[in-house]
Write a protein that holds these residues in place. Structure first.
Motif, PDB file in Angstrom:
ATOM      1  N   THR A  43       0.856  -1.207   0.000  1.00 35.21           N
ATOM      2  CA  THR A  43       0.000   0.000   0.000  1.00 35.21           C
ATOM      3  C   THR A  43       0.882   1.244   0.000  1.00 35.21           C
ATOM      4  N   GLU A  44       1.913   1.196   0.824  1.00 35.91           N
ATOM      5  CA  GLU A  44       2.824   2.339   0.918  1.00 35.91           C
ATOM      6  C   GLU A  44       3.590   2.555  -0.397  1.00 35.91           C
ATOM      7  N   ARG A  47       1.233   4.341  -2.690  1.00 40.47           N
ATOM      8  CA  ARG A  47       1.059   5.754  -2.294  1.00 40.47           C
ATOM      9  C   ARG A  47       2.277   6.588  -2.659  1.00 40.47           C
ATOM     10  N   PRO A 181       9.488   3.639   0.831  1.00 41.28           N
ATOM     11  CA  PRO A 181       9.352   2.225   1.205  1.00 41.28           C
ATOM     12  C   PRO A 181      10.345   1.314   0.480  1.00 41.28           C
TER      13      PRO A 181
END
Ligand SMILES: [Fe+2]
Length: 258
Positions: A43-44, A47, A181
């Motif tokens: 998810t990171e 994003r 990330p």
């Protein structure tokens, strides 16, 4: 970039992909907590817009490049990974940079030149050579506040004999972004973030397949351990002194359109 994948291909590939992932999860007895950490990480990555970077550093982009263009005996110039730093439609110009604070007197001006031909050896006069690279310090324009927007980016139109030339500066090795990330992932798996110095090229011409590639330079400390694994011996080109600057020849052969 939005790409439609046909549903027959999805039906063919996705079950195999899931079976492979499930086998790994089972073999390593991955826990619920670990799996939630994986999902949070992905998810990171989304994003932070780092999926292309993740694909690159896991050497997945190199694999896909080889599956798409590998085993080609046509004599075409080898392709390479595009990476995440391309921006569309840079200006047409033969000097692709403006001076900025980060340039030191030891940095080298570099002229890159060559001829764009078909794999049959005929000049391709309408070719457009689109190039992007890091500066001699500070990386890409988008990472470096000292550089004007679009620095070290440009398009060059080949002459009627297929020849092209542009003026730039010799790039240096750099690290892929490490603050997001993907940087945390690299640290966690013990993989360094360095890439050897390179220039990216995207070459387009009517009647020919688009070529996306990179040029590397001999003697670079990261030629044998590029963090994205994208170095191909055929794309390492010598740089020679020429008056007060350096010069590098990169001839380009394009495949005919499919
Ligand atoms: Fe790059």
């Amino acid at each position: 970039m939005s790409v439609q994948v046909d549903s027959e291909r999805l039906a063919e590939v996705v079950p195999d992909a899931l079976a492979a992932i499930h086998e790994v999860l089972e073999r390593h007895r991955v826990t619920e907590q670990e799996w939630h950490a994986v999902l949070a990480f992905l998810t990171e990555v989304g994003r932070a817009d780092e999926f292309v970077l993740l694909s690159d550093v896991t050497r997945t982009s190199v694999l896909i490049d080889a599956l798409t263009h590998g085993g080609d005996e046509s004599g075409a110039t080898a392709s390479d990974v595009e990476g995440p730093m391309y921006t569309t439609e840079p200006p047409f110009r033969t000097k692709i940079y403006e001076e900025y604070e980060g340039i030191s007197p030891d940095d080298d001006v570099l002229f890159v030149r060559g001829t764009v031909t078909s794999t049959a050896g005929d000049p391709v006069p309408e070719a457009v050579v689109d190039v992007w690279q890091t500066g001699p310090s500070g990386g890409y324009d988008v990472w470096d506040e000292r550089q004007p927007e679009g620095n070290f980016r440009g398009r060059i139109r080949a002459e009627t004999d297929g020849s092209y030339e542009f003026e730039t500066m010799l790039p240096k090795p750099y690290t892929v972004p490490t603050e997001g990330p993907v940087g945390r992932y690299l640290e966690a798996v013990g993989q360094h973030p360095w890439r050897p110095a390179h220039i990216h090229l995207k070459v387009t011409a009517p009647g020919h397949q688009t070529l996306i590639t990179q040029v590397f330079f001999p003697g670079d400390p990261y030629l044998d351990n590029d963090t994205i694994g994208a170095v191909k011996a055929a794309l390492v080109r010598p740089v020679e002194p020429e008056g007060d600057h350096l010069a590098c020849r990169f001839d380009i052969a394009l495949r005919p359109a499919a």
